[in-house]
Write a protein that holds these residues in place. Structure first.
Motif, PDB file in Angstrom:
ATOM      1  N   ILE A   1      73.491  80.871  25.632  1.00 52.81           N
ATOM      2  CA  ILE A   1      73.191  82.309  24.920  1.00 52.81           C
ATOM      3  C   ILE A   1      72.436  82.130  23.720  1.00 52.81           C
ATOM      4  O   ILE A   1      71.423  82.788  23.634  1.00 52.81           O
ATOM      5  N   SER A   2      72.525  80.965  23.125  1.00 52.85           N
ATOM      6  CA  SER A   2      71.639  80.771  21.815  1.00 52.85           C
ATOM      7  C   SER A   2      70.232  80.691  22.091  1.00 52.85           C
ATOM      8  O   SER A   2      69.447  81.112  21.646  1.00 52.85           O
ATOM      9  N   VAL A   3      70.051  79.665  23.387  1.00 54.41           N
ATOM     10  CA  VAL A   3      68.928  79.438  23.696  1.00 54.41           C
ATOM     11  C   VAL A   3      67.944  80.569  24.066  1.00 54.41           C
ATOM     12  O   VAL A   3      66.977  80.824  23.760  1.00 54.41           O
ATOM     13  N   PHE A   4      68.669  81.468  24.744  1.00 56.45           N
ATOM     14  CA  PHE A   4      68.020  82.762  25.387  1.00 56.45           C
ATOM     15  C   PHE A   4      67.675  83.742  24.212  1.00 56.45           C
ATOM     16  O   PHE A   4      66.486  84.141  24.182  1.00 56.45           O
ATOM     17  N   ALA A   5      68.564  83.652  23.091  1.00 53.34           N
ATOM     18  CA  ALA A   5      68.332  84.521  21.930  1.00 53.34           C
ATOM     19  C   ALA A   5      67.336  84.197  21.362  1.00 53.34           C
ATOM     20  O   ALA A   5      66.169  84.638  20.717  1.00 53.34           O
ATOM     21  N   TYR A   6      67.141  82.779  20.916  1.00 55.89           N
ATOM     22  CA  TYR A   6      66.045  82.284  20.283  1.00 55.89           C
ATOM     23  C   TYR A   6      64.531  82.222  20.955  1.00 55.89           C
ATOM     24  O   TYR A   6      63.599  82.477  20.207  1.00 55.89           O
ATOM     25  N   ALA A   7      64.814  82.119  22.254  1.00 58.03           N
ATOM     26  CA  ALA A   7      63.599  82.057  23.097  1.00 58.03           C
ATOM     27  C   ALA A   7      62.941  83.409  23.007  1.00 58.03           C
ATOM     28  O   ALA A   7      61.577  83.486  23.108  1.00 58.03           O
ATOM     29  N   LEU A   8      63.676  84.376  22.773  1.00 52.41           N
ATOM     30  CA  LEU A   8      63.060  85.884  22.637  1.00 52.41           C
ATOM     31  C   LEU A   8      62.076  85.843  21.625  1.00 52.41           C
ATOM     32  O   LEU A   8      61.202  86.740  21.492  1.00 52.41           O
ATOM     33  N   VAL A   9      62.365  85.242  20.482  1.00 52.42           N
ATOM     34  CA  VAL A   9      61.665  85.417  19.098  1.00 52.42           C
ATOM     35  C   VAL A   9      60.805  84.064  19.129  1.00 52.42           C
ATOM     36  O   VAL A   9      59.692  84.097  18.708  1.00 52.42           O
ATOM     37  N   PHE A  10      61.196  82.880  19.466  1.00 50.26           N
ATOM     38  CA  PHE A  10      60.387  81.701  19.168  1.00 50.26           C
ATOM     39  C   PHE A  10      59.794  80.877  20.530  1.00 50.26           C
ATOM     40  O   PHE A  10      58.949  80.021  20.310  1.00 50.26           O
ATOM     41  N   GLY A  11      60.001  81.416  21.518  1.00 49.79           N
ATOM     42  CA  GLY A  11      59.769  80.846  22.787  1.00 49.79           C
ATOM     43  C   GLY A  11      60.741  79.788  23.387  1.00 49.79           C
ATOM     44  O   GLY A  11      61.594  79.291  22.315  1.00 49.79           O
ATOM     45  N   TRP A  12      60.742  79.575  24.665  1.00 49.63           N
ATOM     46  CA  TRP A  12      61.956  78.557  24.971  1.00 49.63           C
ATOM     47  C   TRP A  12      61.898  77.279  24.407  1.00 49.63           C
ATOM     48  O   TRP A  12      62.920  76.617  24.497  1.00 49.63           O
ATOM     49  N   LYS A  13      60.668  76.757  24.598  1.00 48.27           N
ATOM     50  CA  LYS A  13      60.493  75.175  23.817  1.00 48.27           C
ATOM     51  C   LYS A  13      61.179  74.969  22.524  1.00 48.27           C
ATOM     52  O   LYS A  13      61.984  74.100  22.325  1.00 48.27           O
ATOM     53  N   TYR A  14      60.945  75.732  21.594  1.00 51.49           N
ATOM     54  CA  TYR A  14      61.464  75.598  20.356  1.00 51.49           C
ATOM     55  C   TYR A  14      62.800  76.019  20.593  1.00 51.49           C
ATOM     56  O   TYR A  14      63.760  75.321  19.724  1.00 51.49           O
ATOM     57  N   ALA A  15      63.355  77.056  21.226  1.00 50.33           N
ATOM     58  CA  ALA A  15      64.580  77.375  21.173  1.00 50.33           C
ATOM     59  C   ALA A  15      65.735  76.353  21.741  1.00 50.33           C
ATOM     60  O   ALA A  15      66.435  76.086  21.137  1.00 50.33           O
ATOM     61  N   VAL A  16      65.122  75.685  22.872  1.00 54.67           N
ATOM     62  CA  VAL A  16      66.011  74.610  23.439  1.00 54.67           C
ATOM     63  C   VAL A  16      65.955  73.448  22.389  1.00 54.67           C
ATOM     64  O   VAL A  16      67.316  72.884  22.205  1.00 54.67           O
ATOM     65  N   GLY A  17      64.951  73.192  21.805  1.00 54.89           N
ATOM     66  CA  GLY A  17      64.602  71.910  20.582  1.00 54.89           C
ATOM     67  C   GLY A  17      65.705  72.514  19.291  1.00 54.89           C
ATOM     68  O   GLY A  17      66.675  71.420  18.813  1.00 54.89           O
ATOM     69  N   PHE A  18      65.691  73.770  19.071  1.00 57.30           N
ATOM     70  CA  PHE A  18      66.341  73.917  17.834  1.00 57.30           C
ATOM     71  C   PHE A  18      67.908  74.028  18.104  1.00 57.30           C
ATOM     72  O   PHE A  18      68.619  73.635  17.365  1.00 57.30           O
ATOM     73  N   VAL A  19      68.330  74.392  19.479  1.00 56.59           N
ATOM     74  CA  VAL A  19      69.814  74.589  19.635  1.00 56.59           C
ATOM     75  C   VAL A  19      70.349  73.168  19.682  1.00 56.59           C
ATOM     76  O   VAL A  19      71.428  72.537  19.418  1.00 56.59           O
ATOM     77  N   LEU A  20      69.198  72.350  20.409  1.00 57.67           N
ATOM     78  CA  LEU A  20      69.852  70.693  20.360  1.00 57.67           C
ATOM     79  C   LEU A  20      69.856  70.162  19.039  1.00 57.67           C
ATOM     80  O   LEU A  20      70.887  69.388  18.800  1.00 57.67           O
ATOM     81  N   LEU A  21      69.045  70.610  18.010  1.00 57.47           N
ATOM     82  CA  LEU A  21      69.126  70.134  16.481  1.00 57.47           C
ATOM     83  C   LEU A  21      70.595  70.698  16.120  1.00 57.47           C
ATOM     84  O   LEU A  21      71.219  69.701  15.400  1.00 57.47           O
ATOM     85  N   LEU A  22      71.035  71.939  16.401  1.00 54.13           N
ATOM     86  CA  LEU A  22      72.281  72.432  16.007  1.00 54.13           C
ATOM     87  C   LEU A  22      73.258  71.569  16.376  1.00 54.13           C
ATOM     88  O   LEU A  22      74.420  71.242  15.606  1.00 54.13           O
ATOM     89  N   PHE A  23      73.178  71.378  17.654  1.00 58.73           N
ATOM     90  CA  PHE A  23      74.198  70.279  18.421  1.00 58.73           C
ATOM     91  C   PHE A  23      74.460  69.216  17.841  1.00 58.73           C
ATOM     92  O   PHE A  23      75.737  68.646  17.601  1.00 58.73           O
TER      93      PHE A  23
END
Length: 235
Positions: A26-48
């Motif tokens: 859900i977080s990846v999807f939300a961030y991807a709407l603003v920043f694009g999916w590549k950054y969204a996946v990477g940022f959520v993994l950093l949070l993880f």
């Protein structure tokens, strides 16, 4: 496959996997709407990585802890199902998140400088800033949990920092942090910050050690964030 699912259910772990995995998606999807999916996946993994630092540290201290849960544009957290027995344990768990999170951001930085791909540098900058923000010396942020072992009175320094950040970039999340932190700050102002003396009773060497860890980590993150910020415009 069925046996694996039954085993997970028997161990009570399937719910944790679904909660962490589902909220991450859900977080990846939300961030991807603003920043694009590549950054969204990477940022959520950093949070993880950040949250797993807390998780691992808590387990090393023998504490019962829940798996990470994510909320878009808020962050993530782990649920401590029992409270730390002393301020040193709380500081140990608190500092582990920014340390592992910073290490993950530094890996992104190394990949970015080696490949020249700006997405990695953007992730590195986001990771450094995320962990630096968490070091604001005000509970419930990690910084408040870390400096508590040095002295709860340091929380008072976090108040102007949080206020300045809010005036710079207003955010409902900052208001929420202020509301949660208010009772503890008020207790310090009323000279009740050390009311549980046994909880905060640690050897002076422990206080000095965590103070040094905190300052070095904060300084390192600030320098790295500045370094990446200078490089990013060129990309």
């Amino acid at each position: 496959m069925i046996k694996l699912l039954l085993s997970l259910l028997a161990l009570g772990k399937l719910g944790k996997v679904l909660t962490t995995g589902g909220t991450m998606i859900i977080s990846v999807f939300a961030y991807a709407l603003v920043f694009g999916w590549k950054y969204a996946v990477g940022f959520v993994l950093l949070l993880f990585c950040h949250e797993m630092g807390h998780f691992i540290a808590a387990r090393l201290r023998g504490m019962d802890v829940g798996a990470p849960t994510f909320i878009p544009f808020i962050g993530a957290w782990i649920q401590l199902k029992e409270q730390p027995l002393d301020a040193e344990t709380e500081a140990y768990i608190g500092i582990a998140g920014p340390m592992l999170g910073s290490a993950a951001a530094y890996v992104c930085y190394l990949i970015g400088t080696a490949t020249g791909e700006s997405i990695w540098l953007a992730l590195a900058y986001g990771g450094f800033m995320l962990n630096l923000f968490n070091l604001i010396p005000l509970s419930p942020l990690d910084g408040g949990r870390i400096v508590g072992v040095v002295s709860p009175r340091i929380w008072l320094l976090g108040v102007p920092l949080l206020a300045a950040l809010f005036f710079w970039k207003p955010s409902p999340m900052l208001i929420l942090i202020a509301i949660i932190a208010a009772p503890q700050v008020w207790a310090v102002l009323k000279n009740r910050g050390m009311q549980d003396a046994a909880y905060y009773q640690v050897a002076p060497a422990v206080r000095y050690s965590y103070a040094a860890y905190y300052l070095l980590l904060a300084a390192g993150l600030a320098l790295m964030a500045y370094e990446v910020k200078q490089v990013l415009p060129a990309h």
